[in-house]
Design a protein around this motif. Sequence first.
Motif, PDB file in Angstrom:
ATOM      1  N   ASN A   2      43.695  39.127  34.231  1.00  0.00           N
ATOM      2  CA  ASN A   2      42.715  39.339  33.177  1.00  0.00           C
ATOM      3  C   ASN A   2      42.358  38.010  32.497  1.00  0.00           C
ATOM      4  O   ASN A   2      43.231  37.180  32.239  1.00  0.00           O
ATOM      5  CB  ASN A   2      43.316  40.326  32.178  1.00  0.00           C
ATOM      6  N   SER A   3      41.065  37.820  32.191  1.00  0.00           N
ATOM      7  CA  SER A   3      40.641  36.543  31.583  1.00  0.00           C
ATOM      8  C   SER A   3      41.243  36.354  30.196  1.00  0.00           C
ATOM      9  O   SER A   3      41.499  35.216  29.789  1.00  0.00           O
ATOM     10  CB  SER A   3      39.122  36.451  31.527  1.00  0.00           C
ATOM     11  N   ASN A   4      41.484  37.448  29.454  1.00  0.00           N
ATOM     12  CA  ASN A   4      42.125  37.306  28.141  1.00  0.00           C
ATOM     13  C   ASN A   4      43.563  36.826  28.281  1.00  0.00           C
ATOM     14  O   ASN A   4      44.035  36.028  27.481  1.00  0.00           O
ATOM     15  CB  ASN A   4      42.084  38.624  27.374  1.00  0.00           C
ATOM     16  N   LEU A  64      35.078  14.955  30.101  1.00  0.00           N
ATOM     17  CA  LEU A  64      35.229  16.073  31.021  1.00  0.00           C
ATOM     18  C   LEU A  64      34.308  17.232  30.645  1.00  0.00           C
ATOM     19  O   LEU A  64      33.643  17.809  31.506  1.00  0.00           O
ATOM     20  CB  LEU A  64      36.682  16.548  31.048  1.00  0.00           C
ATOM     21  N   THR A  65      34.251  17.574  29.358  1.00  0.00           N
ATOM     22  CA  THR A  65      33.414  18.712  28.950  1.00  0.00           C
ATOM     23  C   THR A  65      31.932  18.455  29.189  1.00  0.00           C
ATOM     24  O   THR A  65      31.176  19.395  29.402  1.00  0.00           O
ATOM     25  CB  THR A  65      33.617  19.087  27.477  1.00  0.00           C
ATOM     26  N   ARG A  66      31.524  17.219  29.174  1.00  0.00           N
ATOM     27  CA  ARG A  66      30.108  16.914  29.437  1.00  0.00           C
ATOM     28  C   ARG A  66      29.728  17.197  30.885  1.00  0.00           C
ATOM     29  O   ARG A  66      28.559  17.330  31.200  1.00  0.00           O
ATOM     30  CB  ARG A  66      29.801  15.471  29.071  1.00  0.00           C
ATOM     31  N   ARG A  67      30.721  17.274  31.760  1.00  0.00           N
ATOM     32  CA  ARG A  67      30.460  17.557  33.170  1.00  0.00           C
ATOM     33  C   ARG A  67      30.528  19.059  33.480  1.00  0.00           C
ATOM     34  O   ARG A  67      30.158  19.481  34.561  1.00  0.00           O
ATOM     35  CB  ARG A  67      31.455  16.822  34.049  1.00  0.00           C
ATOM     36  N   LEU A  68      31.031  19.833  32.530  1.00  0.00           N
ATOM     37  CA  LEU A  68      31.210  21.268  32.760  1.00  0.00           C
ATOM     38  C   LEU A  68      30.054  22.078  32.181  1.00  0.00           C
ATOM     39  O   LEU A  68      29.521  21.728  31.131  1.00  0.00           O
ATOM     40  CB  LEU A  68      32.516  21.745  32.108  1.00  0.00           C
ATOM     41  N   GLN A  69      29.720  23.149  32.840  1.00  0.00           N
ATOM     42  CA  GLN A  69      28.696  24.060  32.318  1.00  0.00           C
ATOM     43  C   GLN A  69      29.267  24.938  31.212  1.00  0.00           C
ATOM     44  O   GLN A  69      28.568  25.311  30.287  1.00  0.00           O
ATOM     45  CB  GLN A  69      28.145  24.949  33.447  1.00  0.00           C
ATOM     46  N   HIS A  70      30.543  25.298  31.323  1.00  0.00           N
ATOM     47  CA  HIS A  70      31.230  26.123  30.327  1.00  0.00           C
ATOM     48  C   HIS A  70      32.734  25.901  30.491  1.00  0.00           C
ATOM     49  O   HIS A  70      33.188  25.401  31.520  1.00  0.00           O
ATOM     50  CB  HIS A  70      30.871  27.609  30.494  1.00  0.00           C
ATOM     51  N   PRO A  71      33.515  26.271  29.479  1.00  0.00           N
ATOM     52  CA  PRO A  71      34.967  26.112  29.601  1.00  0.00           C
ATOM     53  C   PRO A  71      35.529  26.992  30.719  1.00  0.00           C
ATOM     54  O   PRO A  71      34.882  27.951  31.156  1.00  0.00           O
ATOM     55  CB  PRO A  71      35.504  26.588  28.249  1.00  0.00           C
ATOM     56  N   LEU A  72      36.720  26.701  31.146  1.00  0.00           N
ATOM     57  CA  LEU A  72      37.343  27.420  32.246  1.00  0.00           C
ATOM     58  C   LEU A  72      37.544  28.904  31.931  1.00  0.00           C
ATOM     59  O   LEU A  72      37.321  29.755  32.779  1.00  0.00           O
ATOM     60  CB  LEU A  72      38.694  26.761  32.569  1.00  0.00           C
TER      61      LEU A  72
END
Length: 161
Positions: A2-4, A64-72
């Motif tokens: 589960n993602s939560n 790193l966050t600038r390269r990501l579309q959204h958090p993991l």
Amino acid sequence: MNSNVLRLAASLVAGVIFGFGLSLSGMLDPKRVRAFLDITGDWNPSLAFVLGGAVFVSALGVLLTRRLQHPLFDTAFHLPDNRVIDRRLIVGSAIFGTGWGLVGLCPGPALASLSLGLPATMLFVAAMIAGMLVHDRLFARGAPVREAAKAGTDGRLSHPH
């Protein structure tokens, strides 16, 4: 899984690493923190290395966050939308800094220091929580919810690229 559950597990791992780092660096010792802040007295510059390491790790995280579309483990980055430096920000920062300088603890190390069972730390954390509750009752009064409702959003921001 589960993602939560994944989100909670990631939060727990990050918190344990953060707490271990605070302990290892000496940030749980209010005397050491006050000695670092006392540049006109018996100054202890060793926490400057902790500060430098924190800035370095934070800079890597921002890159790193600038390269990501959204958090993991989430659909969007939750970034503040208010970029105004106003009187409220200045006064709040001054109160925070004064408290940190007088006591030698800020919220992260104070929470990690609870594991030591020191009465002074417990009193500090209780006062910190009381201050947050007073602030929320007197000043916040649902302002973020009202502003998000005006904007027609749930308060989440997409990551700026």
